[in-house]
Enzyme design. Structure first.
Site, mmCIF file in Angstrom:
data_model
loop_
_atom_site.group_PDB
_atom_site.id
_atom_site.type_symbol
_atom_site.label_atom_id
_atom_site.label_comp_id
_atom_site.label_asym_id
_atom_site.label_seq_id
_atom_site.Cartn_x
_atom_site.Cartn_y
_atom_site.Cartn_z
ATOM 1 N N PRO A 116 0.782 -1.218 0.008
ATOM 2 C CA PRO A 116 0.084 0.080 -0.068
ATOM 3 C C PRO A 116 0.918 1.303 0.089
ATOM 4 C CG PRO A 116 -0.303 -1.337 1.817
ATOM 5 C CD PRO A 116 0.789 -2.028 1.223
ATOM 6 N N GLY A 149 1.931 5.184 0.886
ATOM 7 C CA GLY A 149 1.753 6.072 1.644
ATOM 8 C C GLY A 149 1.506 5.538 3.091
ATOM 9 N N SER A 160 6.777 1.560 -0.070
ATOM 10 C CA SER A 160 6.256 1.355 -1.270
ATOM 11 C C SER A 160 7.296 2.076 -2.534
ATOM 12 C CB SER A 160 4.984 1.644 -1.757
ATOM 13 O OG SER A 160 4.645 3.015 -1.331
ATOM 14 N N ALA A 214 10.582 0.190 -2.762
ATOM 15 C CA ALA A 214 10.386 -0.802 -3.747
ATOM 16 C C ALA A 214 10.347 -0.624 -5.108
ATOM 17 C CB ALA A 214 9.060 -1.760 -2.900
ATOM 18 N N ASP A 237 15.238 2.499 3.775
ATOM 19 C CA ASP A 237 14.235 2.042 3.228
ATOM 20 C C ASP A 237 14.844 1.247 1.679
ATOM 21 O OD1 ASP A 237 12.983 3.165 4.949
ATOM 22 O OD2 ASP A 237 11.339 4.465 3.645
HETATM 23 C C1 MEV Z 1 10.708 6.314 6.469
HETATM 24 O O1 MEV Z 1 10.623 4.945 6.090
HETATM 25 C C2 MEV Z 1 11.864 6.160 7.401
HETATM 26 C C3 MEV Z 1 12.440 7.828 7.837
HETATM 27 O O2 MEV Z 1 13.213 7.395 8.952
HETATM 28 C C4 MEV Z 1 12.930 8.514 6.690
HETATM 29 C C5 MEV Z 1 14.510 7.985 6.153
HETATM 30 O O3 MEV Z 1 15.046 7.218 6.881
HETATM 31 O O4 MEV Z 1 14.681 8.284 4.949
HETATM 32 C C6 MEV Z 1 11.111 8.427 8.410
#
Ligand code: MEV
Length: 308
Positions: free
Chosen positions: A79, A81, A86, A89, A130
């Protein structure tokens, strides 16, 4: 040419990781597939690549493809947001598909580096957690210094993030998605403004880094009680940093009835939370009763891969 990459769940350390603090993530068994082939014009799913839905695909192609126009097709189980990775990936899968068109071998460290640049191009300040999790699969510990089981190191400005392979015991992750989509860039910028203005908030970021290390030690000992208490504290600190949401509170409170602990995951401001529990079905039912889309996820060992 096609490739796929997994979503991710941050167990501890989101936001603090942008400031170079440790964080712990795992890839999850929801994947995005991206297909790419030469075409007469730039399109994605038959629509213009200018559509903001495809901004990561467009930015990835801009960095990795010097040839003529491409037609992309994006198929995703993750999903958007929802704090489940997402955009990372789709970025990683696009880079792998495009590299395949160039005839290049699959090279996860190089894809992870370029994907971090793409994320930076699109959303601004970020950490590589991420994108590296989508590239590597499995569980990752991000730290500012290199240690055993180092996968790769990514540097930007004065910071460096050292991505380490991490072996965790089997975890059942129950996710509650608020259904409220929140953009990561403004949330990250909001935390930076707070940290610059307030020594208390800078201390909170440091405490989250320590919680990550303590949380990892607790998980490795299978001390789920301690890990859960650390999740609750991490969640409270993230709230104090301004990335909470009333719906996340509702879900975290509902989940805690049958859990060791619960916290938001990813950027917050909506998105998702997850719980650590021995009673996943009960927690999923409580989350649904509280208004969430709830589902169970497992760790995904495989990172980016080409599709036949
Ligand atoms: C977002 O999934 C994770 C954060 O720590 C941002 C990032 O690390 O780039 C909020």
């Amino acid at each position: 040419m096609a490739a796929s990459a997994p979503g991710k769940l941050i167990l501890f350390g989101e936001h603090a990781v942008v400031f170079g603090e440790p964080a712990l993530s795992t890839a999850v068994d929801l994947r995005t597939e991206v297909y790419a082939r030469p075409h007469t014009e730039w399109l994605a799913d038959g629509a213009s690549l200018e559509d903001s839905k495809y901004r990561y695909v467009k930015a990835a192609a801009a960095r990795a493809w010097k040839g003529g126009p491409l037609w992309f097709e994006v198929r995703s189980m993750i999903p958007t947001g929802a704090g489940l990775g997402s955009s990372a990936a789709v970025t990683v899968a696009t880079l792998a598909a495009v590299a395949g068109l160039r005839g290049a071998p699959l090279d996860p460290p190089s894809i992870a580096r370029t994907a971090f640049d793409v994320e930076h191009d699109v959303q601004g300040r970020a950490s590589p957690i991420d994108t590296s999790t989508a590239a590597a699969g499995g569980a990752l510990l991000v730290r500012p210094t290199e240690g055993a089981d180092l996968l790769w190191t990514i540097r930007r400005d004065t910071r460096q993030w050292c991505l380490h392979r991490c072996v965790l015991p089997r975890l059942t992750l129950v996710v509650g998605n608020t259904g409220i989509s929140a953009a990561t860039g403004p949330l990250v910028a909001g935390v930076k403004a707070r940290v610059d203005a307030s020594p208390e908030d800078a201390e909170r970021v440091k405490e989250i880094g320590q919680i990550t290390l303590d949380g990892l030690a607790a998980l490795r000992k299978n001390d789920l009680g301690a890990a859960g208490r650390l999740m609750d504290r991490d969640h409270a600190l993230l709230n104090a940093l301004g990335v909470g949401h009333p719906m996340l509170e509702r879900l975290v409170t509902a989940a805690r009835r049958h859990s060791y602990g619960a916290k938001l995951t990813g950027a917050g401001g909506g998105g998702s939370m997850f719980a650590l529990t021995d009673e996943p079905e009960k927690v999923a039912a409580d989350l649904r009763a509280a208004g969430a889309k709830a589902f169970l996820l497992a760790t995904e060992p495989e990172g980016v891969r080409r599709l036949p």
